[in-house]
Design a protein around this motif. Structure first.
Motif, mmCIF file in Angstrom:
data_model
loop_
_atom_site.group_PDB
_atom_site.id
_atom_site.type_symbol
_atom_site.label_atom_id
_atom_site.label_comp_id
_atom_site.label_asym_id
_atom_site.label_seq_id
_atom_site.Cartn_x
_atom_site.Cartn_y
_atom_site.Cartn_z
ATOM 1 N N SER A 136 2.842 7.539 -5.507
ATOM 2 C CA SER A 136 3.893 6.527 -5.668
ATOM 3 C C SER A 136 3.630 5.620 -6.864
ATOM 4 O O SER A 136 4.522 4.903 -7.302
ATOM 5 N N ALA B 14 -2.836 7.083 3.009
ATOM 6 C CA ALA B 14 -1.524 6.556 3.438
ATOM 7 C C ALA B 14 -0.512 7.697 3.505
ATOM 8 O O ALA B 14 -0.440 8.521 2.601
ATOM 9 N N THR B 15 0.256 7.723 4.592
ATOM 10 C CA THR B 15 1.283 8.770 4.717
ATOM 11 C C THR B 15 2.654 8.240 4.324
ATOM 12 O O THR B 15 3.611 8.972 4.194
ATOM 13 N N ARG C 184 -9.251 4.156 -0.690
ATOM 14 C CA ARG C 184 -8.332 3.040 -0.911
ATOM 15 C C ARG C 184 -8.750 2.278 -2.164
ATOM 16 O O ARG C 184 -9.896 1.834 -2.270
ATOM 17 N N ALA D 31 -3.417 1.770 -3.940
ATOM 18 C CA ALA D 31 -3.200 3.215 -3.839
ATOM 19 C C ALA D 31 -4.174 3.745 -2.791
ATOM 20 O O ALA D 31 -5.378 3.538 -2.908
ATOM 21 N N ASP D 32 -3.621 4.391 -1.760
ATOM 22 C CA ASP D 32 -4.478 4.847 -0.674
ATOM 23 C C ASP D 32 -4.190 6.321 -0.368
ATOM 24 O O ASP D 32 -3.109 6.651 0.139
ATOM 25 N N PRO D 33 -5.161 7.202 -0.660
ATOM 26 C CA PRO D 33 -4.931 8.631 -0.402
ATOM 27 C C PRO D 33 -4.706 8.929 1.081
ATOM 28 O O PRO D 33 -4.128 9.956 1.420
ATOM 29 N N THR E 6 0.840 -1.191 0.000
ATOM 30 C CA THR E 6 0.000 0.000 0.000
ATOM 31 C C THR E 6 0.881 1.249 0.000
ATOM 32 O O THR E 6 1.798 1.362 0.813
ATOM 33 N N LYS E 7 0.597 2.131 -0.953
ATOM 34 C CA LYS E 7 1.384 3.363 -1.060
ATOM 35 C C LYS E 7 0.451 4.520 -1.394
ATOM 36 O O LYS E 7 -0.643 4.310 -1.941
ATOM 37 N N PRO E 8 0.870 5.763 -1.129
ATOM 38 C CA PRO E 8 0.045 6.907 -1.554
ATOM 39 C C PRO E 8 -0.072 6.902 -3.078
ATOM 40 O O PRO E 8 0.828 6.406 -3.772
ATOM 41 N N PRO E 9 -1.166 7.448 -3.614
ATOM 42 C CA PRO E 9 -1.373 7.411 -5.074
ATOM 43 C C PRO E 9 -0.180 7.928 -5.869
ATOM 44 O O PRO E 9 0.144 7.375 -6.931
ATOM 45 N N ASN F 10 4.706 4.119 2.952
ATOM 46 C CA ASN F 10 4.516 2.827 2.283
ATOM 47 C C ASN F 10 4.322 1.739 3.334
ATOM 48 O O ASN F 10 4.930 1.786 4.397
#
Ligand SMILES: NC(=O)c1ccc[n+]([C@@H]2O[C@H](COP(=O)([O-])OP(=O)(O)OC[C@H]3O[C@@H](n4cnc5c(N)ncnc54)[C@H](O)[C@@H]3O)[C@@H](O)[C@H]2O)c1
Length: 275
Positions: A159, A222-223, A177, A218-220, A154-157, A225
Protein backbone atom coordinates in the motif's frame (compact mmCIF):
# COMPACT_ATOMS: atom_id res chain seq x y z
CA UNK A 1 -29.83 22.25 10.19
CA UNK A 2 -33.53 21.71 9.54
CA UNK A 3 -34.71 18.62 7.73
CA UNK A 4 -36.51 19.22 4.48
CA UNK A 5 -39.35 17.07 3.15
CA UNK A 6 -37.82 17.41 -0.30
CA UNK A 7 -34.85 15.10 -0.84
CA UNK A 8 -31.46 16.83 -1.09
CA UNK A 9 -30.11 16.58 -4.63
CA UNK A 10 -26.62 15.10 -4.45
CA UNK A 11 -23.84 15.11 -7.02
CA UNK A 12 -21.00 12.61 -6.65
CA UNK A 13 -17.51 13.51 -7.92
CA UNK A 14 -15.37 10.47 -8.71
CA UNK A 15 -15.97 6.98 -10.03
CA UNK A 16 -12.98 5.04 -8.69
CA UNK A 17 -12.85 2.53 -5.83
CA UNK A 18 -14.93 4.66 -3.44
CA UNK A 19 -17.21 6.19 -6.09
CA UNK A 20 -18.16 2.82 -7.50
CA UNK A 21 -18.89 1.40 -4.03
CA UNK A 22 -21.10 4.42 -3.27
CA UNK A 23 -23.00 4.13 -6.58
CA UNK A 24 -23.47 0.36 -6.17
CA UNK A 25 -24.68 0.58 -2.57
CA UNK A 26 -26.93 3.59 -3.29
CA UNK A 27 -28.50 1.74 -6.26
CA UNK A 28 -29.56 -1.13 -4.02
CA UNK A 29 -30.39 0.73 -0.78
CA UNK A 30 -31.87 4.25 -0.87
CA UNK A 31 -30.25 6.97 1.25
CA UNK A 32 -32.66 8.74 3.60
CA UNK A 33 -33.57 12.25 2.49
CA UNK A 34 -31.16 12.28 -0.45
CA UNK A 35 -31.41 11.56 -4.14
CA UNK A 36 -28.42 10.92 -6.41
CA UNK A 37 -28.86 13.50 -9.16
CA UNK A 38 -25.47 13.65 -10.91
CA UNK A 39 -22.13 11.91 -11.22
CA UNK A 40 -18.97 13.70 -12.40
CA UNK A 41 -16.55 11.29 -14.10
CA UNK A 42 -13.56 11.28 -16.43
CA UNK A 43 -14.35 11.10 -20.18
CA UNK A 44 -13.17 7.48 -20.47
CA UNK A 45 -15.50 6.40 -17.61
CA UNK A 46 -18.69 7.84 -19.09
CA UNK A 47 -20.10 4.68 -20.71
CA UNK A 48 -19.39 2.50 -17.70
CA UNK A 49 -20.88 5.11 -15.38
CA UNK A 50 -24.04 5.34 -17.50
CA UNK A 51 -24.50 1.59 -17.12
CA UNK A 52 -23.92 1.76 -13.34
CA UNK A 53 -26.31 4.55 -12.33
CA UNK A 54 -30.09 4.34 -12.17
CA UNK A 55 -32.04 6.15 -14.92
CA UNK A 56 -32.37 9.88 -14.32
CA UNK A 57 -28.90 10.39 -12.87
CA UNK A 58 -26.95 12.89 -15.01
CA UNK A 59 -23.52 11.49 -15.89
CA UNK A 60 -21.31 14.54 -16.50
CA UNK A 61 -17.75 14.98 -17.70
CA UNK A 62 -17.49 18.71 -16.98
CA UNK A 63 -18.23 20.83 -13.95
CA UNK A 64 -20.66 23.16 -15.75
CA UNK A 65 -23.11 20.37 -16.61
CA UNK A 66 -22.63 18.90 -13.12
CA UNK A 67 -23.64 22.23 -11.56
CA UNK A 68 -26.56 22.48 -13.98
CA UNK A 69 -28.08 19.42 -12.26
CA UNK A 70 -29.43 21.79 -9.57
CA UNK A 71 -27.44 20.25 -6.72
CA UNK A 72 -27.66 21.10 -3.03
CA UNK A 73 -24.78 18.85 -2.01
CA UNK A 74 -21.65 17.64 -3.81
CA UNK A 75 -19.75 14.64 -2.44
CA UNK A 76 -16.11 14.42 -3.49
CA UNK A 77 -14.56 10.91 -3.65
CA UNK A 78 -12.04 11.64 -6.41
CA UNK A 79 -8.81 13.00 -4.93
CA UNK A 80 -7.09 16.21 -3.95
CA UNK A 81 -7.04 17.53 -7.52
CA UNK A 82 -10.83 17.48 -7.74
CA UNK A 83 -11.14 19.48 -4.50
CA UNK A 84 -8.60 22.01 -5.76
CA UNK A 85 -10.28 22.28 -9.20
CA UNK A 86 -13.92 22.48 -8.12
CA UNK A 87 -14.18 23.18 -4.39
CA UNK A 88 -14.37 26.96 -4.39
CA UNK A 89 -16.73 27.10 -7.37
CA UNK A 90 -19.19 24.62 -5.83
CA UNK A 91 -19.24 26.33 -2.43
CA UNK A 92 -19.59 29.80 -3.97
CA UNK A 93 -22.53 28.45 -6.00
CA UNK A 94 -24.30 27.60 -2.69
CA UNK A 95 -23.66 23.87 -3.02
CA UNK A 96 -22.56 22.19 0.22
CA UNK A 97 -19.41 20.13 -0.29
CA UNK A 98 -18.68 16.90 1.58
CA UNK A 99 -15.11 15.98 0.83
CA UNK A 100 -13.28 12.77 1.56
CA UNK A 101 -9.86 13.97 0.34
CA UNK A 102 -9.37 15.90 3.56
CA UNK A 103 -5.60 16.06 3.10
CA UNK A 104 -6.25 18.82 0.55
CA UNK A 105 -7.21 21.04 3.51
CA UNK A 106 -3.75 20.74 5.04
CA UNK A 107 -2.76 23.85 3.07
CA UNK A 108 -3.85 26.70 5.37
CA UNK A 109 -4.31 29.18 2.50
CA UNK A 110 -6.45 26.81 0.46
CA UNK A 111 -8.57 25.84 3.48
CA UNK A 112 -9.18 29.51 4.18
CA UNK A 113 -10.19 30.16 0.54
CA UNK A 114 -12.71 27.31 0.72
CA UNK A 115 -14.10 28.70 3.98
CA UNK A 116 -14.47 32.12 2.36
CA UNK A 117 -16.22 30.61 -0.69
CA UNK A 118 -18.61 28.82 1.68
CA UNK A 119 -19.34 32.05 3.55
CA UNK A 120 -19.92 33.83 0.25
CA UNK A 121 -22.24 31.08 -1.04
CA UNK A 122 -24.03 30.43 2.27
CA UNK A 123 -22.89 26.81 1.96
CA UNK A 124 -20.91 24.45 4.18
CA UNK A 125 -17.82 22.32 3.88
CA UNK A 126 -18.60 18.93 5.44
CA UNK A 127 -15.96 16.39 6.45
CA UNK A 128 -17.22 12.80 6.56
CA UNK A 129 -15.52 10.62 9.15
CA UNK A 130 -14.16 8.36 6.40
CA UNK A 131 -12.38 5.14 7.23
CA UNK A 132 -11.91 5.98 10.92
CA UNK A 133 -14.21 6.60 13.90
CA UNK A 134 -14.18 8.63 17.08
CA UNK A 135 -14.12 12.20 15.78
CA UNK A 136 -17.13 12.92 18.01
CA UNK A 137 -15.11 11.92 21.07
CA UNK A 138 -12.10 13.88 19.86
CA UNK A 139 -14.24 17.01 19.51
CA UNK A 140 -15.51 16.55 23.07
CA UNK A 141 -11.96 16.12 24.39
CA UNK A 142 -10.88 19.21 22.46
CA UNK A 143 -13.66 21.18 24.11
CA UNK A 144 -12.35 19.99 27.49
CA UNK A 145 -8.70 20.76 26.58
CA UNK A 146 -6.69 18.22 24.62
CA UNK A 147 -3.05 17.65 25.55
CA UNK A 148 -1.94 15.09 22.94
CA UNK A 149 -3.20 13.34 19.81
CA UNK A 150 -1.42 10.62 17.88
CA UNK A 151 -2.72 8.98 14.73
CA UNK A 152 -1.17 5.71 13.50
CA UNK A 153 -1.96 4.30 10.07
CA UNK A 154 -0.88 0.72 9.41
CA UNK A 155 -1.05 -0.86 5.97
CA UNK A 156 0.61 -3.78 4.15
CA UNK A 157 3.89 -2.73 2.50
CA UNK A 158 2.35 -2.84 -1.01
CA UNK A 159 0.00 0.00 0.00
CA UNK A 160 3.02 2.29 0.37
CA UNK A 161 4.20 1.73 -3.22
CA UNK A 162 4.63 4.97 -5.19
CA UNK A 163 4.98 7.04 -2.00
CA UNK A 164 8.13 8.70 -0.58
CA UNK A 165 8.68 5.48 1.44
CA UNK A 166 9.13 3.50 -1.78
CA UNK A 167 12.90 3.69 -2.27
CA UNK A 168 14.27 4.57 1.17
CA UNK A 169 12.54 1.35 2.31
CA UNK A 170 12.69 -1.89 0.31
CA UNK A 171 8.95 -2.50 0.70
CA UNK A 172 8.97 -5.92 -0.98
CA UNK A 173 11.66 -7.16 1.41
CA UNK A 174 10.23 -5.96 4.75
CA UNK A 175 9.96 -8.78 7.27
CA UNK A 176 8.73 -6.82 10.28
CA UNK A 177 6.54 -3.87 11.25
CA UNK A 178 8.37 -0.74 10.09
CA UNK A 179 7.61 2.92 10.81
CA UNK A 180 8.05 4.63 7.43
CA UNK A 181 7.09 8.12 8.60
CA UNK A 182 6.90 9.85 11.96
CA UNK A 183 6.14 13.54 12.16
CA UNK A 184 3.42 16.15 12.09
CA UNK A 185 0.05 15.72 10.40
CA UNK A 186 0.98 18.69 8.19
CA UNK A 187 4.03 16.86 6.80
CA UNK A 188 2.15 13.55 6.52
CA UNK A 189 -0.57 15.21 4.44
CA UNK A 190 1.97 16.98 2.23
CA UNK A 191 4.22 13.95 1.64
CA UNK A 192 1.57 11.20 1.53
CA UNK A 193 -1.48 12.86 -0.07
CA UNK A 194 -3.19 9.59 -1.02
CA UNK A 195 -2.62 7.95 2.37
CA UNK A 196 -2.88 10.71 4.95
CA UNK A 197 -6.45 11.96 4.56
CA UNK A 198 -7.30 10.51 7.93
CA UNK A 199 -4.25 12.11 9.53
CA UNK A 200 -5.64 15.43 8.28
CA UNK A 201 -9.19 14.84 9.48
CA UNK A 202 -7.96 13.76 12.93
CA UNK A 203 -5.77 16.88 13.07
CA UNK A 204 -8.60 19.21 12.05
CA UNK A 205 -10.93 17.71 14.67
CA UNK A 206 -8.25 17.72 17.35
CA UNK A 207 -4.99 19.56 17.99
CA UNK A 208 -4.37 20.92 14.50
CA UNK A 209 -1.93 19.97 11.78
CA UNK A 210 1.28 21.03 13.55
CA UNK A 211 0.60 19.44 16.95
CA UNK A 212 -0.91 16.13 15.86
CA UNK A 213 1.69 13.35 15.79
CA UNK A 214 1.39 10.90 12.89
CA UNK A 215 3.04 7.55 12.41
CA UNK A 216 2.74 5.66 9.11
CA UNK A 217 3.55 1.98 9.35
CA UNK A 218 4.25 -0.75 6.79
CA UNK A 219 3.49 -4.14 8.28
CA UNK A 220 4.00 -7.37 6.30
CA UNK A 221 1.71 -9.13 8.78
CA UNK A 222 -1.19 -6.71 8.11
CA UNK A 223 -4.00 -8.20 6.04
CA UNK A 224 -5.78 -4.85 5.60
CA UNK A 225 -5.60 -1.22 6.67
CA UNK A 226 -6.00 0.06 10.20
CA UNK A 227 -6.19 3.50 11.77
CA UNK A 228 -5.61 4.19 15.46
CA UNK A 229 -6.34 7.43 17.33
CA UNK A 230 -4.82 7.90 20.78
CA UNK A 231 -5.77 11.17 22.44
CA UNK A 232 -5.53 12.52 25.97
CA UNK A 233 -7.17 15.41 27.78
CA UNK A 234 -7.29 16.52 31.42
CA UNK A 235 -10.07 14.14 32.45
CA UNK A 236 -10.40 11.63 29.62
CA UNK A 237 -8.47 9.58 27.13
CA UNK A 238 -9.63 8.24 23.80
CA UNK A 239 -8.37 5.15 21.97
CA UNK A 240 -10.14 4.20 18.76
CA UNK A 241 -8.99 1.65 16.23
CA UNK A 242 -10.73 0.78 12.97
CA UNK A 243 -9.35 -2.12 10.96
CA UNK A 244 -10.62 -3.61 7.76
CA UNK A 245 -10.04 -4.81 4.26
CA UNK A 246 -8.68 -2.53 1.60
CA UNK A 247 -10.65 -1.88 -1.57
CA UNK A 248 -10.02 -4.51 -4.25
CA UNK A 249 -9.19 -1.92 -6.92
CA UNK A 250 -7.14 0.40 -4.68
CA UNK A 251 -5.06 -1.03 -1.79
CA UNK A 252 -4.52 2.49 -0.36
CA UNK A 253 -8.27 2.80 0.31
CA UNK A 254 -10.29 0.98 2.99
CA UNK A 255 -13.54 -0.64 1.88
CA UNK A 256 -15.47 1.03 4.69
CA UNK A 257 -14.82 4.55 3.33
CA UNK A 258 -17.71 4.64 0.86
CA UNK A 259 -20.10 3.30 3.50
CA UNK A 260 -19.04 6.06 5.90
CA UNK A 261 -20.17 8.61 3.31
CA UNK A 262 -23.55 6.93 2.84
CA UNK A 263 -23.98 6.57 6.62
CA UNK A 264 -23.33 10.31 7.05
CA UNK A 265 -25.97 11.16 4.44
CA UNK A 266 -28.44 8.71 6.01
CA UNK A 267 -27.87 10.40 9.37
CA UNK A 268 -28.43 13.89 7.88
CA UNK A 269 -31.74 12.72 6.43
CA UNK A 270 -33.01 10.90 9.49
CA UNK A 271 -35.70 12.11 11.90
CA UNK A 272 -33.55 10.74 14.73
CA UNK A 273 -29.92 11.67 14.07
CA UNK A 274 -26.62 11.16 15.86
CA UNK A 275 -24.82 14.47 16.32
N1 LIG B 1 -10.97 10.19 4.30
C1 LIG B 1 -10.83 8.88 4.05
O1 LIG B 1 -11.15 8.04 4.87
C2 LIG B 1 -10.27 8.43 2.73
C3 LIG B 1 -9.95 7.07 2.56
C4 LIG B 1 -9.49 6.65 1.33
C5 LIG B 1 -9.35 7.56 0.29
N2 LIG B 1 -9.65 8.88 0.48
C6 LIG B 1 -9.55 9.86 -0.63
O2 LIG B 1 -10.49 9.48 -1.60
C7 LIG B 1 -9.93 9.61 -2.89
C8 LIG B 1 -10.57 8.59 -3.81
O3 LIG B 1 -10.22 7.29 -3.37
P1 LIG B 1 -10.38 6.04 -4.34
O4 LIG B 1 -9.83 4.87 -3.62
O5 LIG B 1 -11.78 5.96 -4.86
O6 LIG B 1 -9.38 6.45 -5.52
P2 LIG B 1 -9.35 5.91 -7.00
O7 LIG B 1 -8.03 6.32 -7.57
O8 LIG B 1 -9.76 4.47 -7.07
O9 LIG B 1 -10.52 6.75 -7.73
C9 LIG B 1 -10.51 8.14 -7.91
C10 LIG B 1 -11.30 8.41 -9.18
O10 LIG B 1 -11.58 9.80 -9.27
C11 LIG B 1 -11.32 10.21 -10.61
N3 LIG B 1 -11.07 11.64 -10.61
C12 LIG B 1 -9.98 12.30 -10.16
N4 LIG B 1 -10.15 13.63 -10.33
C13 LIG B 1 -11.36 13.79 -10.90
C14 LIG B 1 -12.08 14.93 -11.34
N5 LIG B 1 -11.58 16.17 -11.22
N6 LIG B 1 -13.30 14.75 -11.88
C15 LIG B 1 -13.82 13.49 -12.01
N7 LIG B 1 -13.18 12.37 -11.63
C16 LIG B 1 -11.95 12.54 -11.07
C17 LIG B 1 -10.15 9.36 -11.06
O11 LIG B 1 -10.08 9.31 -12.48
C18 LIG B 1 -10.51 8.01 -10.44
O12 LIG B 1 -11.38 7.29 -11.30
C19 LIG B 1 -8.42 9.39 -2.69
O13 LIG B 1 -7.68 10.06 -3.67
C20 LIG B 1 -8.19 9.92 -1.32
O14 LIG B 1 -7.80 11.30 -1.43
C21 LIG B 1 -10.11 9.32 1.67
Amino acid sequence: MTRSNTPTRVGLIGFGAIGRSVVDAWSTTPVRGHTLAALLVRDHQRDEALRAVPPGVAVCTDIASFLAADLQLAVEVAGHGAVISHGERLLAASVDLALISVGSLADDGFRERLAQAATQGGSRLLLPIGAIAGLDGLLALRRAGLSSVKYTSTKPPASWKDTPADGPFDLDALTERTVIFSGTAADAARLYPKNANLAAVVALAGLGLQKTVVELVADPAATGNSGLIEAAGPSSTLTVKVAGASAASNPKTSQITGMSVLAALDNRGSAIAFI
